[in-house]
Design a protein around this motif. Structure first.
Motif, PDB file in Angstrom:
ATOM      1  N   THR A 207     -37.277 -31.140 -42.267  1.00  0.00           N
ATOM      2  CA  THR A 207     -36.006 -30.607 -41.739  1.00  0.00           C
ATOM      3  C   THR A 207     -35.813 -30.865 -40.255  1.00  0.00           C
ATOM      4  OG1 THR A 207     -37.064 -28.448 -41.388  1.00  0.00           O
ATOM      5  CG2 THR A 207     -35.930 -28.808 -43.489  1.00  0.00           C
ATOM      6  N   SER A 208     -36.882 -31.063 -39.501  1.00  0.00           N
ATOM      7  CA  SER A 208     -36.765 -31.194 -38.044  1.00  0.00           C
ATOM      8  C   SER A 208     -36.583 -32.628 -37.588  1.00  0.00           C
ATOM      9  CB  SER A 208     -38.005 -30.587 -37.357  1.00  0.00           C
ATOM     10  OG  SER A 208     -38.136 -29.214 -37.673  1.00  0.00           O
ATOM     11  N   VAL A 209     -37.182 -33.574 -38.298  1.00  0.00           N
ATOM     12  CA  VAL A 209     -37.096 -34.975 -37.882  1.00  0.00           C
ATOM     13  C   VAL A 209     -35.815 -35.561 -38.473  1.00  0.00           C
ATOM     14  CG1 VAL A 209     -38.227 -37.213 -37.885  1.00  0.00           C
ATOM     15  CG2 VAL A 209     -39.589 -35.122 -37.807  1.00  0.00           C
ATOM     16  N   GLU A 210     -34.810 -35.781 -37.638  1.00  0.00           N
ATOM     17  CA  GLU A 210     -33.501 -36.226 -38.097  1.00  0.00           C
ATOM     18  C   GLU A 210     -33.138 -37.614 -37.605  1.00  0.00           C
ATOM     19  OE1 GLU A 210     -30.909 -33.248 -36.635  1.00  0.00           O
ATOM     20  OE2 GLU A 210     -31.579 -31.694 -38.064  1.00  0.00           O
ATOM     21  N   GLY A 282     -36.706 -32.623 -29.117  1.00  0.00           N
ATOM     22  CA  GLY A 282     -36.855 -31.777 -27.951  1.00  0.00           C
ATOM     23  C   GLY A 282     -38.210 -31.084 -27.910  1.00  0.00           C
ATOM     24  N   PRO A 283     -38.573 -30.581 -26.717  1.00  0.00           N
ATOM     25  CA  PRO A 283     -39.880 -29.922 -26.579  1.00  0.00           C
ATOM     26  C   PRO A 283     -40.003 -28.646 -27.412  1.00  0.00           C
ATOM     27  CG  PRO A 283     -38.556 -29.631 -24.589  1.00  0.00           C
ATOM     28  CD  PRO A 283     -37.827 -30.608 -25.445  1.00  0.00           C
ATOM     29  N   THR A 284     -38.902 -27.968 -27.669  1.00  0.00           N
ATOM     30  CA  THR A 284     -38.982 -26.724 -28.452  1.00  0.00           C
ATOM     31  C   THR A 284     -39.405 -27.024 -29.877  1.00  0.00           C
ATOM     32  OG1 THR A 284     -37.238 -25.738 -27.103  1.00  0.00           O
ATOM     33  CG2 THR A 284     -37.726 -24.701 -29.221  1.00  0.00           C
ATOM     34  N   GLU A 290     -46.261 -28.457 -33.408  1.00  0.00           N
ATOM     35  CA  GLU A 290     -47.657 -28.464 -32.967  1.00  0.00           C
ATOM     36  C   GLU A 290     -48.353 -27.154 -33.313  1.00  0.00           C
ATOM     37  OE1 GLU A 290     -49.750 -30.476 -31.567  1.00  0.00           O
ATOM     38  OE2 GLU A 290     -48.601 -32.197 -30.852  1.00  0.00           O
ATOM     39  N   SER A 291     -47.615 -26.057 -33.271  1.00  0.00           N
ATOM     40  CA  SER A 291     -48.222 -24.767 -33.577  1.00  0.00           C
ATOM     41  C   SER A 291     -48.659 -24.669 -35.035  1.00  0.00           C
ATOM     42  CB  SER A 291     -47.245 -23.642 -33.247  1.00  0.00           C
ATOM     43  OG  SER A 291     -46.101 -23.698 -34.092  1.00  0.00           O
ATOM     44  N   LYS A 292     -48.074 -25.458 -35.907  1.00  0.00           N
ATOM     45  CA  LYS A 292     -48.459 -25.429 -37.321  1.00  0.00           C
ATOM     46  C   LYS A 292     -49.863 -25.969 -37.545  1.00  0.00           C
ATOM     47  CE  LYS A 292     -44.517 -23.820 -38.691  1.00  0.00           C
ATOM     48  NZ  LYS A 292     -44.385 -22.471 -39.286  1.00  0.00           N
ATOM     49  N   LEU A 293     -50.390 -26.728 -36.600  1.00  0.00           N
ATOM     50  CA  LEU A 293     -51.737 -27.278 -36.746  1.00  0.00           C
ATOM     51  C   LEU A 293     -52.814 -26.205 -36.636  1.00  0.00           C
ATOM     52  CD1 LEU A 293     -51.386 -30.584 -34.685  1.00  0.00           C
ATOM     53  CD2 LEU A 293     -51.472 -30.343 -37.161  1.00  0.00           C
ATOM     54  N   SER A 294     -52.474 -25.061 -36.068  1.00  0.00           N
ATOM     55  CA  SER A 294     -53.476 -23.995 -35.945  1.00  0.00           C
ATOM     56  C   SER A 294     -53.953 -23.514 -37.310  1.00  0.00           C
ATOM     57  CB  SER A 294     -52.896 -22.824 -35.151  1.00  0.00           C
ATOM     58  OG  SER A 294     -51.764 -22.278 -35.813  1.00  0.00           O
ATOM     59  N   CYS A 295     -53.082 -23.575 -38.304  1.00  0.00           N
ATOM     60  CA  CYS A 295     -53.483 -23.175 -39.656  1.00  0.00           C
ATOM     61  C   CYS A 295     -54.562 -24.110 -40.191  1.00  0.00           C
ATOM     62  CB  CYS A 295     -52.259 -23.175 -40.574  1.00  0.00           C
ATOM     63  SG  CYS A 295     -52.611 -22.748 -42.289  1.00  0.00           S
ATOM     64  N   PHE A 296     -54.456 -25.393 -39.875  1.00  0.00           N
ATOM     65  CA  PHE A 296     -55.471 -26.354 -40.318  1.00  0.00           C
ATOM     66  C   PHE A 296     -56.810 -26.102 -39.628  1.00  0.00           C
ATOM     67  CE2 PHE A 296     -52.193 -29.869 -41.479  1.00  0.00           C
ATOM     68  CZ  PHE A 296     -51.748 -29.069 -42.519  1.00  0.00           C
ATOM     69  N   HIS A 297     -56.765 -25.852 -38.329  1.00  0.00           N
ATOM     70  CA  HIS A 297     -58.008 -25.573 -37.606  1.00  0.00           C
ATOM     71  C   HIS A 297     -58.664 -24.291 -38.123  1.00  0.00           C
ATOM     72  CE1 HIS A 297     -57.825 -28.769 -34.609  1.00  0.00           C
ATOM     73  NE2 HIS A 297     -56.526 -28.512 -34.430  1.00  0.00           N
TER      74      HIS A 297
END
Length: 424
Positions: A207-210, A282-284, A290-297
């Motif tokens: 949904t974010s990559v347009e 955008g950075p937001t 990027e915050s979704k990667l914390s679930c993988f870690h």
């Protein structure tokens, strides 16, 4: 007299071993033949010679072959158990639950007892303790029948120590099994978070990559996301073929980099992180992805902790030593009340209590007990389905957006929404 009695006992033990060896090699001939090279000598010659009535008195070589078979029983049981542990588990559907709670389940479970890896893994200890009970019963019978000199005592003891320690053994087994199940539950929860995080991450990327220029990079990121659960599964399960599991998910060059890495799941996370930095957004939105990667870690950390840190070994050793001491002395305790019934009583006690302990040991490592292959396949299918339907869903949503439902208000002015605005 003593030498003759010992010879008779030795012959009985040998006959029992022959019967057990015949039974195991006949019922599980496929397993035995696949692992026959593990035996010190070929047991098939011995079994064939034992079936010949002319060879009723075994030679020393045959006795040694029988000893080799008996010594190979633990390896045989461990081979079957490890083969069962490595079998792929499947997720339950509605039909499985109907069969699981059917009223005929007890008969089905009893009939398939000889195919249970838990029961087969108990063959060595049960044989040992039942044989010890038979030897003690034979010795006590010989003493009571005055076949031995009078200075040989009857092996008997009071049952009071067993009555006092039985609750301690029960609590020890319960705590051991509960500790193992808590590890199983923690592993299941960790993988639930990994699967949910993978699906959510893929949804956010879709949904974010347009930007049309990021289409190829978007597809690559989704491939990396689908590959992460597979890499984590191979990282925590024994004897996994990660190259075969990932060959349809990653390109050849990416797969080569992953295979050369010492930590494959973190390598895939790095692929995802580097790819996100190249997206035109955008950075937001970028920080959100990027915050979704914390679930993988977090999933990696929990899984590695469960794999690397077992239940304290002193606890496991104490349970095992307690069970062994209990069953070695059980025939002596029960002799006055049971006499020769100590043999089946010891068999039932060893099979029951060691079975509970064996279940605790098996589920202590939770990941072979989980349907990880099915979970990874489910994630793959779910993300691919969303990718296939992405444009169709967007077209339908945009079509709904262009439709204007106009209503006439009581005063004749048109409205732009289907709901009337309330004053105030």
């Amino acid at each position: 007299m003593l030498n003759e009695l010992l010879a008779d006992i030795t012959m009985i033990v040998n006959r029992v071993g022959v019967v057990l060896a015949r039974f195991m090699l006949s019922v599980y001939s496929d397993v035995a033949l696949n692992n026959i090279t593990d035996f010190p000598q070929n047991p098939l010659k011995f079994l064939c010679s034992c079936q010949n009535p002319e060879n009723s008195n075994p030679s020393p070589n045959q006795d040694w072959t029988l000893l080799s078979i008996l010594l190979a029983i633990p390896d045989w049981a461990d081979t079957i158990k490890e083969r069962g542990v490595r079998q792929k588990r499947s997720l339950y559907g509605h039909e499985n639950w109907v069969q699981h709670r059917s009223s005929s389940r007890h008969v089905r479970h009893f009939v398939t007892s000889l195919s249970s890896r838990v029961i087969l893994s108990l063959v060595p200890p049960v044989i040992v303790f039942t044989s010890v009970a038979a030897i003690i019963a034979s010795y006590n019978s010989a003493v009571l029948m005055h076949w031995l000199p009078e200075f040989f005592p009857v092996l008997r003891a009071s049952s009071l120590p067993y009555q006092l320690t039985a609750p301690a053994l029960a609590l020890l087994l319960v705590f051991r099994t509960e500790a193992s199940y808590s590890r199983f539950e923690e592993g299941k929860k960790a993988w639930t978070k990994v699967i949910a995080g993978t699906n959510d991450f893929a949804r956010q990327v879709i949904t974010s990559v347009e930007s049309p220029g990021d289409a190829m990079l978007k597809k690559a990121i989704l491939q990396y996301i689908m590959a992460f659960p597979v890499a984590l599964k191979c990282h925590i399960t024994y004897d996994s073929d990660i190259a075969q599991d990932l060959q349809n998910l990653l390109e050849a060059d990416d797969l080569a980099v992953v295979l050369s890495s010492k930590h494959r799941p973190r390598c895939i996370i790095e692929f995802i992180s580097q790819s996100l930095q190249l997206l035109d957004m955008g950075p937001t939105k970028l920080n959100m992805l990027e915050s979704k990667l914390s679930c993988f870690h977090e999933g990696i950390g929990v899984c590695e902790q469960l794999m690397g840190i077992p239940i304290p070994l002193s606890y496991t050793r104490l349970t095992s030593r307690f069970l062994v001491l209990w069953h070695f002395t059980l025939p002596i305790i029960l002799w006055d009340d049971c006499h020769w019934i100590v043999v089946p009583a010891t068999f039932i006690s060893a099979a029951s209590l060691f079975c509970i302990e064996e279940v605790g040991v098996l589920i202590e490592e939770p990941f072979p007990m989980l349907a990880l292959d099915e979970l990874c396949h489910m994630v793959h299918s779910s993300i691919e389905d969303i990718m296939r339907n992405e444009k169709l869903i967007q077209a339908r949503v945009n079509a709904k957006r262009t439709i204007r439902y106009k209503k006439r208000s009581p005063n004749g002015w048109p409205t732009t929404s289907s709901e009337e605005r309330q004053p105030g």
